[in-house]
Enzyme design. Structure first.
Site, PDB file in Angstrom:
ATOM      1  N   GLY A 242       0.834  -1.167   0.191  1.00  0.00           N
ATOM      2  CA  GLY A 242       0.009   0.039   0.170  1.00  0.00           C
ATOM      3  C   GLY A 242       0.772   1.385   0.056  1.00  0.00           C
ATOM      4  O   GLY A 242       2.024   1.286  -0.394  1.00  0.00           O
ATOM      5  N   SER A 243       0.271   2.294   0.410  1.00  0.00           N
ATOM      6  CA  SER A 243       0.950   3.568   0.237  1.00  0.00           C
ATOM      7  C   SER A 243       1.939   3.822   1.465  1.00  0.00           C
ATOM      8  O   SER A 243       2.075   3.138   2.563  1.00  0.00           O
ATOM      9  CB  SER A 243      -0.029   4.637   0.430  1.00  0.00           C
ATOM     10  OG  SER A 243      -0.713   4.570   1.841  1.00  0.00           O
ATOM     11  N   GLY A 247       1.601   2.440   5.348  1.00  0.00           N
ATOM     12  CA  GLY A 247       2.917   1.332   5.553  1.00  0.00           C
ATOM     13  C   GLY A 247       3.609   1.913   6.854  1.00  0.00           C
ATOM     14  O   GLY A 247       3.829   0.947   7.635  1.00  0.00           O
ATOM     15  N   GLU A 264       5.653  -3.248   1.156  1.00  0.00           N
ATOM     16  CA  GLU A 264       5.740  -2.932  -0.386  1.00  0.00           C
ATOM     17  C   GLU A 264       4.729  -1.851  -0.540  1.00  0.00           C
ATOM     18  O   GLU A 264       3.681  -1.755  -0.702  1.00  0.00           O
ATOM     19  CB  GLU A 264       5.377  -4.109  -1.416  1.00  0.00           C
ATOM     20  CG  GLU A 264       5.886  -5.387  -0.909  1.00  0.00           C
ATOM     21  CD  GLU A 264       7.421  -5.488  -1.388  1.00  0.00           C
ATOM     22  OE1 GLU A 264       7.699  -4.600  -2.269  1.00  0.00           O
ATOM     23  OE2 GLU A 264       7.964  -6.530  -1.254  1.00  0.00           O
ATOM     24  N   CYS A 298       2.734   0.022  -8.789  1.00  0.00           N
ATOM     25  CA  CYS A 298       3.616   0.615  -8.269  1.00  0.00           C
ATOM     26  C   CYS A 298       4.928   1.049  -9.005  1.00  0.00           C
ATOM     27  O   CYS A 298       5.552   1.814  -8.450  1.00  0.00           O
ATOM     28  CB  CYS A 298       3.775  -0.157  -6.865  1.00  0.00           C
ATOM     29  SG  CYS A 298       4.202  -1.687  -7.448  1.00  0.00           S
TER      30      CYS A 298
HETATM   31  P1  NAD Z   1      -3.535   2.323   1.036  1.00  0.00           P
HETATM   32  O1  NAD Z   1      -2.176   2.384   2.055  1.00  0.00           O
HETATM   33  O2  NAD Z   1      -4.569   3.239   0.924  1.00  0.00           O
HETATM   34  O3  NAD Z   1      -4.073   0.943   1.539  1.00  0.00           O
HETATM   35  C1  NAD Z   1      -3.722  -0.201   1.623  1.00  0.00           C
HETATM   36  C2  NAD Z   1      -4.645  -1.270   2.390  1.00  0.00           C
HETATM   37  O4  NAD Z   1      -4.248  -0.653   3.907  1.00  0.00           O
HETATM   38  C3  NAD Z   1      -5.882  -1.266   2.402  1.00  0.00           C
HETATM   39  O5  NAD Z   1      -6.485  -2.811   2.262  1.00  0.00           O
HETATM   40  C4  NAD Z   1      -6.381  -0.505   3.674  1.00  0.00           C
HETATM   41  O6  NAD Z   1      -7.666  -0.993   4.015  1.00  0.00           O
HETATM   42  C5  NAD Z   1      -5.453  -0.834   4.621  1.00  0.00           C
HETATM   43  N1  NAD Z   1      -5.266   0.135   5.698  1.00  0.00           N
HETATM   44  C6  NAD Z   1      -5.680   1.458   5.873  1.00  0.00           C
HETATM   45  N2  NAD Z   1      -5.533   2.002   7.215  1.00  0.00           N
HETATM   46  C7  NAD Z   1      -4.524   1.047   7.890  1.00  0.00           C
HETATM   47  C8  NAD Z   1      -4.015   0.873   9.049  1.00  0.00           C
HETATM   48  N3  NAD Z   1      -4.106   1.855   9.899  1.00  0.00           N
HETATM   49  N4  NAD Z   1      -3.481  -0.407   9.527  1.00  0.00           N
HETATM   50  C9  NAD Z   1      -3.734  -1.522   8.621  1.00  0.00           C
HETATM   51  N5  NAD Z   1      -4.082  -1.432   7.164  1.00  0.00           N
HETATM   52  C10 NAD Z   1      -4.529  -0.164   6.935  1.00  0.00           C
HETATM   53  O7  NAD Z   1      -2.898   1.934  -0.601  1.00  0.00           O
HETATM   54  P2  NAD Z   1      -4.033   1.942  -1.864  1.00  0.00           P
HETATM   55  O8  NAD Z   1      -4.614   3.159  -2.095  1.00  0.00           O
HETATM   56  O9  NAD Z   1      -4.980   0.733  -1.599  1.00  0.00           O
HETATM   57  O10 NAD Z   1      -2.936   1.475  -2.964  1.00  0.00           O
HETATM   58  C11 NAD Z   1      -2.327   2.257  -3.632  1.00  0.00           C
HETATM   59  C12 NAD Z   1      -0.684   2.207  -2.992  1.00  0.00           C
HETATM   60  O11 NAD Z   1       0.014   0.805  -2.821  1.00  0.00           O
HETATM   61  C13 NAD Z   1       0.173   3.139  -3.820  1.00  0.00           C
HETATM   62  O12 NAD Z   1       1.108   3.788  -2.913  1.00  0.00           O
HETATM   63  C14 NAD Z   1       0.977   1.961  -4.427  1.00  0.00           C
HETATM   64  O13 NAD Z   1       2.401   2.448  -4.782  1.00  0.00           O
HETATM   65  C15 NAD Z   1       1.439   1.023  -3.402  1.00  0.00           C
HETATM   66  N6  NAD Z   1       1.450  -0.300  -4.099  1.00  0.00           N
HETATM   67  C16 NAD Z   1       2.865  -0.808  -3.856  1.00  0.00           C
HETATM   68  C17 NAD Z   1       3.027  -2.136  -4.462  1.00  0.00           C
HETATM   69  C18 NAD Z   1       4.577  -2.671  -4.201  1.00  0.00           C
HETATM   70  O14 NAD Z   1       4.765  -3.780  -4.755  1.00  0.00           O
HETATM   71  N7  NAD Z   1       5.421  -1.866  -3.897  1.00  0.00           N
HETATM   72  C19 NAD Z   1       2.263  -2.746  -5.472  1.00  0.00           C
HETATM   73  C20 NAD Z   1       0.894  -1.885  -5.544  1.00  0.00           C
HETATM   74  C21 NAD Z   1       0.725  -0.971  -4.882  1.00  0.00           C
END
Ligand code: NAD
Length: 490
Positions: A242-243, A247, A264, A298
């Site tokens: 995620g973001s 993270g 990631e 990503c």
């Molecule tokens: P996000 O960080 O908004 O959400 C990711 C997940 O985290 C969701 O399932 C969300 O419900 C959960 N979440 C939210 N708050 C949380 C908390 N406090 N504790 C635990 N979990 C929580 O990301 P997004 O908008 O779904 O995805 C986009 C991001 O993901 C971009 O920054 C992208 O670069 C990244 N990404 C990285 C990779 C990689 O392999 N490096 C791959 C795909 C996407």
């Protein structure tokens, strides 16, 4: 190793599986708040999912621990057979998965197979085969008194937790939950609340493949359930995609229990075009690389570094490339770029573009919205901004790139590395020079002239703010294993 799947475009397939958490081998009615899932191409609600309550999360984690302790999942042959059967079932039901993924993510049907299904399937088959590897290291004898022998075993963490982003749902459930399962752990996985549908169908795959009760669980929720899962003391590893901001929270939440994490995270990858690169032939693959999935990838190359002498030519060839990447209805087989995931996300992206223009940037190619219904944005290439501008420093996660001229290769390498992120870098140009340049890139993956097919036996890792730890390959599997040194006197 690539698995081929043929998917016929069929927007008529209904989402006919249970939209509830999958816990201890069955779907259980979610006691949490109902959650609407939207089709980003229309802005309309396509399904309502019942979320997991905090008590149900407890049941999932304690059930996973119980299943692990039962010893049922210790047999590597069983793990190989079950994971292989999961892959077979996923392949058999690929059309249903595609229907869900086109609708919930907005991925064009023409790209759904390679992007959303083929890669995850290949990873699942790879994981199935890696279950049976004996990783024990025999260190041999030590003659210093008392004489002894040693070996190192690698044992699974009892419960691995996974939390996924919205853009590649099947890849995340497999690279987290199935990797944990391949290692011998029980898994509790939370998909993105924006795109939970294909993951919930994956519950049927696990059930029908004979995954023992409690070894694979899906919980549904957002920040609250994600926080409860990642801070749960019974979880031995948290793997998150995620973001950067979330993270960081996950690391802190897990850190309360000194639980290790794989993160990631985001990227703002450079595409460094070297002097002598074949502009005409690189333009379409390079632009396609970030425009597919509407830029929601990503490793997307979104900072283009171009020799000053070639800049105008690059924009010319890019114009043709943009024209051959149609944006529109994901069910139209000719579409190559679909919508962004939500209105809020598109608003955010448009805010970045507007501020870049106010600061002197210009839209060189594309821009604007192709239609009013759904969360579409046209592909957009921006110039007139430098590497320190807001739009160069932040990940947009959108079909938007910036092009910046450079005067020397040393300057270009410094610009590529001058980023908080270090997920990927893309280098285009003559092989010898591109290889030397790749060696200087501060990134977990470097693609030269576009690279090749997805290598699930490689490693996915982010440097700097792009992440912690590994996915894919043996490095990814090892994340769910803990070393144990056993020493005995002889
Ligand atoms: P996000 O960080 O908004 O959400 C990711 C997940 O985290 C969701 O399932 C969300 O419900 C959960 N979440 C939210 N708050 C949380 C908390 N406090 N504790 C635990 N979990 C929580 O990301 P997004 O908008 O779904 O995805 C986009 C991001 O993901 C971009 O920054 C992208 O670069 C990244 N990404 C990285 C990779 C990689 O392999 N490096 C791959 C795909 C996407």
């Amino acid at each position: 190793m690539t698995t081929k799947v043929t998917i016929l475009p069929d927007p008529t397939i209904n989402i006919a599986w249970r939209l509830d958490p999958f816990v201890n081998g069955e779907y259980v009615r979610g006691d949490g708040e109902p959650l609407d899932v939207e089709n980003p191409a229309t802005g309309k609600v396509i399904a309502t999912v019942r979320q997991t309550s905090p008590q149900q999360l407890e049941n999932a984690v304690s059930g996973a621990r119980k299943a692990f302790d039962s010893g049922v999942w210790r047999d590597p042959e069983l793990r190989r057979n079950v994971l292989t059967r999961m892959a077979d079932l996923l392949e058999e039901r690929a059309v249903e998965f595609a229907a869900a993924l086109v609708q919930e993510v907005g991925t064009p049907v023409a790209l759904c197979q390679p992007l959303q299904i083929g890669g995850p399937l290949t990873l699942l088959r790879y994981l199935a085969e890696r279950t049976v590897i004996d990783r024990t290291r025999h260190l041999g004898g030590d003659q210093r008194p008392p004489a002894s022998q040693s070996l190192i075993r690698y044992e699974p963490v009892p419960v691995g937790a996974g939390i996924g982003a919205y853009n590649y749902p099947l890849m995340f459930v497999i690279s987290k939950a199935c990797t944990a399962m391949a290692a011998g752990s029980a898994a509790v996985y939370m998909p993105s609340p924006q795109t939970p549908l294909a993951t919930l169908l994956f519950g049927e795959i696990a059930r029908d493949a004979g995954v023992p009760e409690g070894i694979f669980n899906i919980v549904i929720g957002g920040a609250d359930i994600g926080a409860a899962l990642s801070s749960h003391p019974a979880v031995g590893k948290v793997s998150f995609t995620g973001s950067v901001n979330v993270g960081r929270k996950v690391m802190l939440q897990a850190g309360l229990n000194l639980t290790d994490v794989v993160l990631e995270l985001g990227g703002k990858s450079a595409a460094l075009i070297l002097p002598g690169a074949d502009l005409e032939n690189l333009a379409l693959p390079l632009h396609s690389r970030y425009l597919r999935n509407a830029g929601q990838g990503c490793q997307s190359p979104t900072r283009h570094l171009v020799p000053r002498a070639d800049f105008d030519d690059y924009i010319d060839v890019s114009r043709d490339a943009y024209a051959s990447i149609p944006v529109g209805d994901p069910w139209d087989p000719s579409t190559l770029a679909g919508p962004l995931i939500s209105q809020a996300h598109r608003d955010r992206v448009e805010g970045y573009i507007a501020r870049a223009e106010q600061a002197g940037g210009r839209v060189l190619l594309g821009g604007g919205r192709p239609r009013e219904q759904g969360w579409f944005l046209n592909s957009t290439l921006i110039g007139g901004v430098d590497n320190h501008s807001e739009i160069a420093r932040n990940e947009l996660f959108a079909p938007v790139a910036i092009a910046m001229p450079y005067d020397s290769v040393e300057e270009a390498i410094a610009m590529a590395n001058d980023s908080d992120f270090g997920l990927a870098a893309h280098v285009y140009g003559p092989q010898d020079q591109a290889m030397k340049t790749a060696e200087q890139m501060e990134a977990g993956t470097v693609y030269i002239n576009g690279g090749g097919q997805l290598r699930v036996d490689s490693v996915l890792t982010g440097w700097k703010a792009s992440g912690v730890g590994h996915e894919w390959g043996d490095d990814g599997l090892a994340e769910f294993l803990q070393a144990k040194h056993i020493q005995w006197t002889i």
